[in-house]
Scaffold this motif. Structure first.
Motif, short mmCIF file in Angstrom:
data_model
loop_
_atom_site.label_atom_id
_atom_site.label_comp_id
_atom_site.label_asym_id
_atom_site.label_seq_id
_atom_site.Cartn_x
_atom_site.Cartn_y
_atom_site.Cartn_z
N VAL A 24 -4.96 5.70 -8.51
CA VAL A 24 -3.53 5.94 -8.30
C VAL A 24 -3.26 6.32 -6.85
CG1 VAL A 24 -1.60 7.46 -8.92
CG2 VAL A 24 -3.05 6.50 -10.71
N SER A 25 -4.10 7.16 -6.28
CA SER A 25 -3.92 7.58 -4.88
C SER A 25 -4.04 6.40 -3.92
CB SER A 25 -4.95 8.65 -4.50
OG SER A 25 -4.70 9.83 -5.20
N VAL A 26 -5.05 5.56 -4.13
CA VAL A 26 -5.23 4.40 -3.25
C VAL A 26 -4.04 3.45 -3.37
CG1 VAL A 26 -6.63 2.33 -2.88
CG2 VAL A 26 -7.73 4.55 -3.12
N LEU A 27 -3.59 3.20 -4.58
CA LEU A 27 -2.42 2.33 -4.77
C LEU A 27 -1.18 2.93 -4.11
CD1 LEU A 27 -2.95 1.12 -8.45
CD2 LEU A 27 -3.31 -0.17 -6.33
N THR A 28 -1.02 4.24 -4.21
CA THR A 28 0.10 4.91 -3.57
C THR A 28 0.02 4.78 -2.05
OG1 THR A 28 0.25 6.50 -5.37
CG2 THR A 28 1.30 7.12 -3.30
N MET A 29 -1.18 4.96 -1.50
CA MET A 29 -1.35 4.85 -0.06
C MET A 29 -1.13 3.42 0.43
SD MET A 29 -4.41 7.47 0.95
CE MET A 29 -5.49 7.26 -0.45
N LEU A 30 -1.56 2.44 -0.36
CA LEU A 30 -1.35 1.05 0.03
C LEU A 30 0.12 0.65 -0.02
CD1 LEU A 30 -4.41 -0.68 -1.67
CD2 LEU A 30 -4.11 -0.16 0.76
N ASN A 31 0.87 1.24 -0.95
CA ASN A 31 2.29 0.93 -1.09
C ASN A 31 3.18 1.77 -0.17
OD1 ASN A 31 1.92 -1.07 -3.01
ND2 ASN A 31 1.86 0.42 -4.67
N SER A 32 2.61 2.72 0.52
CA SER A 32 3.38 3.53 1.47
C SER A 32 2.74 3.35 2.84
CB SER A 32 3.38 5.00 1.03
OG SER A 32 2.08 5.51 1.06
N ASN A 33 3.17 4.14 3.78
CA ASN A 33 2.61 3.99 5.12
C ASN A 33 1.54 5.04 5.42
OD1 ASN A 33 4.27 6.17 5.22
ND2 ASN A 33 5.43 5.53 7.03
N GLN A 39 -12.86 9.17 4.78
CA GLN A 39 -13.12 10.02 3.62
C GLN A 39 -12.68 9.34 2.32
OE1 GLN A 39 -11.69 11.22 6.46
NE2 GLN A 39 -12.34 13.31 6.86
N HIS A 40 -11.60 8.54 2.39
CA HIS A 40 -11.14 7.82 1.21
C HIS A 40 -12.13 6.70 0.84
CE1 HIS A 40 -7.16 9.37 2.75
NE2 HIS A 40 -7.25 9.88 1.53
N SER A 78 -12.47 12.14 -0.13
CA SER A 78 -11.12 12.45 -0.58
C SER A 78 -10.68 11.48 -1.66
CB SER A 78 -10.14 12.40 0.59
OG SER A 78 -8.86 12.76 0.17
N PHE A 79 -10.03 12.02 -2.66
CA PHE A 79 -9.44 11.22 -3.72
C PHE A 79 -7.93 11.37 -3.72
CE2 PHE A 79 -13.55 12.84 -5.37
CZ PHE A 79 -14.25 11.66 -5.25
N ASN A 80 -7.39 12.09 -2.75
CA ASN A 80 -5.96 12.41 -2.68
C ASN A 80 -5.23 11.44 -1.76
OD1 ASN A 80 -6.58 14.71 -4.16
ND2 ASN A 80 -6.76 15.97 -2.35
N VAL A 81 -3.92 11.42 -1.90
CA VAL A 81 -3.08 10.72 -0.94
C VAL A 81 -3.14 11.57 0.33
CG1 VAL A 81 -0.77 9.95 -0.37
CG2 VAL A 81 -1.61 9.77 -2.72
N GLY A 82 -3.65 10.97 1.40
CA GLY A 82 -3.86 11.75 2.62
C GLY A 82 -5.07 12.64 2.44
#
Length: 141
Positions: A24-33, A39-40, A78-82
């Protein structure tokens, strides 16, 4: 359901949680800037290795998951957004009590509660001798 079988399946709970959270975090990061950083990528590699190890050798997978969560706690993965790092200080003296990723601390505690039996005696020679015998038995060597 057999008690040992239930414990076996409960070992997968933290892995499923961090895998889902990471996806979910990776998808969120790919869909945002928000940019993915090393670390990801390292976190994704470790999750894939965790999944493989869980199916190849359950005990080794559980221990490697603990290492993964520990590295996540100190933000080497890291598994978080950012990248999220939290600090907790004693109020007036500014003495640090906690520095790291708080959600990883929760996951690590959950992992130790569900799979703590794999860590009992881990620093002893007997533990590693038994572990090596188990690996030999599985590989047929």
């Amino acid at each position: 359901m057999n008690k040992n079988r239930l414990k076996y399946f409960l070992d997968f709970v933290p892995l499923v949680i961090i895998s889902t959270y990471s996806l979910v975090s990776v998808l969120t990061m790919l869909n945002s800037n928000v940019n993915l950083v090393w670390q990801h990528y390292l976190g994704i590699v470790f999750i894939i290795l965790d999944i493989i190890l869980f199916y190849k050798n359950h005990q080794l997978g559980v221990i490697f998951l603990g290492i993964t969560l520990l590295l996540s706690l100190i933000t080497l993965l890291s598994f978080n957004v950012g990248l999220v790092t939290n600090s907790l200080y004693i109020t007036s003296a500014r003495i640090p009590v906690f520095y790291g990723n708080a959600i990883s601390l929760v996951w690590l505690i959950l992992h130790f509660i569900l799979s703590g039996r794999y860590y009992v005696g881990i620093v002893t020679k007997k533990y590693w001798q038994d572990f090596a015998k188990e690996i030999e038995k599985e590989t047929g060597a």
